[in-house]
Design a protein around this motif. Structure first.
Motif, PDB file in Angstrom:
ATOM      1  N   VAL A  80      -5.428   3.317   9.802  1.00 42.31           N
ATOM      2  CA  VAL A  80      -5.854   3.103   8.425  1.00 42.31           C
ATOM      3  C   VAL A  80      -4.701   3.488   7.494  1.00 42.31           C
ATOM      4  O   VAL A  80      -4.180   4.599   7.566  1.00 42.31           O
ATOM      5  CB  VAL A  80      -7.107   3.943   8.088  1.00 42.31           C
ATOM      6  CG1 VAL A  80      -7.536   3.714   6.645  1.00 42.31           C
ATOM      7  CG2 VAL A  80      -8.235   3.605   9.046  1.00 42.31           C
ATOM      8  N   GLU A 131      -3.095   3.597   1.412  1.00 41.95           N
ATOM      9  CA  GLU A 131      -3.709   2.868   0.295  1.00 41.95           C
ATOM     10  C   GLU A 131      -5.170   2.561   0.597  1.00 41.95           C
ATOM     11  O   GLU A 131      -6.025   2.654  -0.281  1.00 41.95           O
ATOM     12  CB  GLU A 131      -2.943   1.578   0.017  1.00 41.95           C
ATOM     13  CG  GLU A 131      -1.776   1.755  -0.929  1.00 41.95           C
ATOM     14  CD  GLU A 131      -1.456   0.468  -1.681  1.00 41.95           C
ATOM     15  OE1 GLU A 131      -2.147  -0.536  -1.440  1.00 41.95           O
ATOM     16  OE2 GLU A 131      -0.532   0.484  -2.492  1.00 41.95           O
ATOM     17  N   THR A 132      -5.457   2.182   1.829  1.00 46.65           N
ATOM     18  CA  THR A 132      -6.842   1.919   2.210  1.00 46.65           C
ATOM     19  C   THR A 132      -7.669   3.189   2.090  1.00 46.65           C
ATOM     20  O   THR A 132      -8.818   3.154   1.639  1.00 46.65           O
ATOM     21  CB  THR A 132      -6.904   1.383   3.653  1.00 46.65           C
ATOM     22  OG1 THR A 132      -6.167   0.167   3.736  1.00 46.65           O
ATOM     23  CG2 THR A 132      -8.345   1.121   4.085  1.00 46.65           C
ATOM     24  N   VAL A 163      -9.879  -0.195   9.036  1.00 50.18           N
ATOM     25  CA  VAL A 163     -10.848  -0.412   7.971  1.00 50.18           C
ATOM     26  C   VAL A 163     -11.827   0.753   7.923  1.00 50.18           C
ATOM     27  O   VAL A 163     -11.963   1.519   8.872  1.00 50.18           O
ATOM     28  CB  VAL A 163     -11.612  -1.736   8.157  1.00 50.18           C
ATOM     29  CG1 VAL A 163     -10.674  -2.923   8.087  1.00 50.18           C
ATOM     30  CG2 VAL A 163     -12.365  -1.737   9.491  1.00 50.18           C
ATOM     31  N   ASP A 209     -10.428   2.527  -0.427  1.00 48.43           N
ATOM     32  CA  ASP A 209     -11.623   2.137   0.314  1.00 48.43           C
ATOM     33  C   ASP A 209     -12.414   3.337   0.816  1.00 48.43           C
ATOM     34  O   ASP A 209     -13.486   3.169   1.395  1.00 48.43           O
ATOM     35  CB  ASP A 209     -11.260   1.234   1.501  1.00 48.43           C
ATOM     36  CG  ASP A 209     -10.709  -0.105   1.051  1.00 48.43           C
ATOM     37  OD1 ASP A 209     -10.904  -0.454  -0.127  1.00 48.43           O
ATOM     38  OD2 ASP A 209     -10.079  -0.801   1.871  1.00 48.43           O
TER      39      ASP A 209
END
Length: 294
Positions: free
Chosen positions: A107, A110-111, A74, A115
């Motif tokens: 990670v 796409e994250t 994350v 993000d």
């Protein structure tokens, strides 16, 4: 503040007093505890029964932190903020090294796209509007973000989407300059099987000429700044009128529509989407319904 663990050379844990600080696990010498039975089994039992539970308790009691352990997939808010500022000053090689570290940390690409890179682009816009950085800084930062997208494009896996060779034209709303979101959208549609044409610098006349010369199934507009809202309705109307496809679909996206989805109808578009992933899904659903009806 993150949990802090201070290990002092082969010691076993003891309780921490209140005045020693939060989430600090201190250790005392294990010789006394192992004196009667110094076997490997006793040491293993000591680690399992004493050390590990105390470390877990320290993590459990730790306050919320912006510091993310290296094995998590994350992006923390503080990490996003640092990265948003770094893209304005660091060279591409340094930024790519940082992204590779994130990938090794677990990670997903796409994250990273949605993000980290996309929010970083939005953050650059916010800093510019707040006079926290110059237009040149923002331009450099957005350029770096686009280069990162292209560098990692072959790692993106698009699970949904059935472009089947359909053609989509993507453009910024004439007058707008925030093109990074458009880059992500074009890349995702391309990987979902669409033939894509991107015209970030097109004028309203350019767009009309393009749809008059070539058939498109979809036209997408991105708008970051709501000041261009009154510009877009006549552009969409003229594109529809000039299009070789009488059933042309129009999708819009960007911050201007995120804050007020009712603006979609105001500009004369068919649909909106929050990001590139959602845009592919929304458009795919539209054309699946059309095939079912047909």
């Amino acid at each position: 503040m993150a949990s802090t663990h201070r290990a002092e050379d082969h010691r076993t844990p003891r309780s921490t007093s209140a005045d020693e600080g939060e989430n600090v696990v201190r250790f005392e010498r294990p010789e006394r505890l192992l004196a009667e039975d110094p076997s490997p089994l006793a040491l293993a039992q000591l680690i399992e029964g004493e050390i590990i539970p105390r470390l877990l308790m320290a993590h459990r009691d730790a306050p919320a932190s912006d510091v993310i352990p290296m094995n998590t997939g994350v992006i923390a808010p503080a990490e996003l903020e640092r990265f948003s500022r770094q893209v304005m000053v660091a060279d591409l090689a340094t930024l790519l090294e940082h992204i590779e570290l994130l990938v090794r940390r677990g990670v997903g690409v796409e994250t990273i796209y949605f993000d980290l890179l996309s929010p970083a682009a939005k953050r650059l816009g916010e800093m510019w509007e707040a006079d926290d950085c110059s237009f040149t800084d923002v331009t450099i930062g957005l350029c770096r973000l686009q280069q990162i997208v292209y560098e990692f494009a072959d790692r993106v896996h698009v699970e949904t989407g059935g472009g089947d060779g359909r053609t989509a034209l993507f453009a910024l709303t004439p007058g707008d300059h925030h093109s990074f979101g458009l880059v992500l959208v074009v890349e995702y549609f391309r990987r979902a099987g669409w033939r894509t044409v991107c015209m970030p610098d097109a004028t309203a006349e350019d767009l009309v000429d393009t749809v008059r010369a070539e058939r498109f199934d979809l036209v997408g507009f991105s708008m970051a700044n709501e000041r261009w809202l009154d510009v877009l309705p006549p552009v969409i109307a003229n594109v529809r009128q000039a299009s070789l496809n009488t059933d042309l679909k129009v999708i819009v996206g960007g911050r201007a529509f995120e804050v007020d989805p009712s603006r979609v109808a105001r500009v004369g578009a068919d649909h909106t989407a929050g990001d590139a992933r959602e845009a592919v899904q929304v458009v795919d659903a539209i054309f699946r319904r059309q095939q079912t009806v047909a």
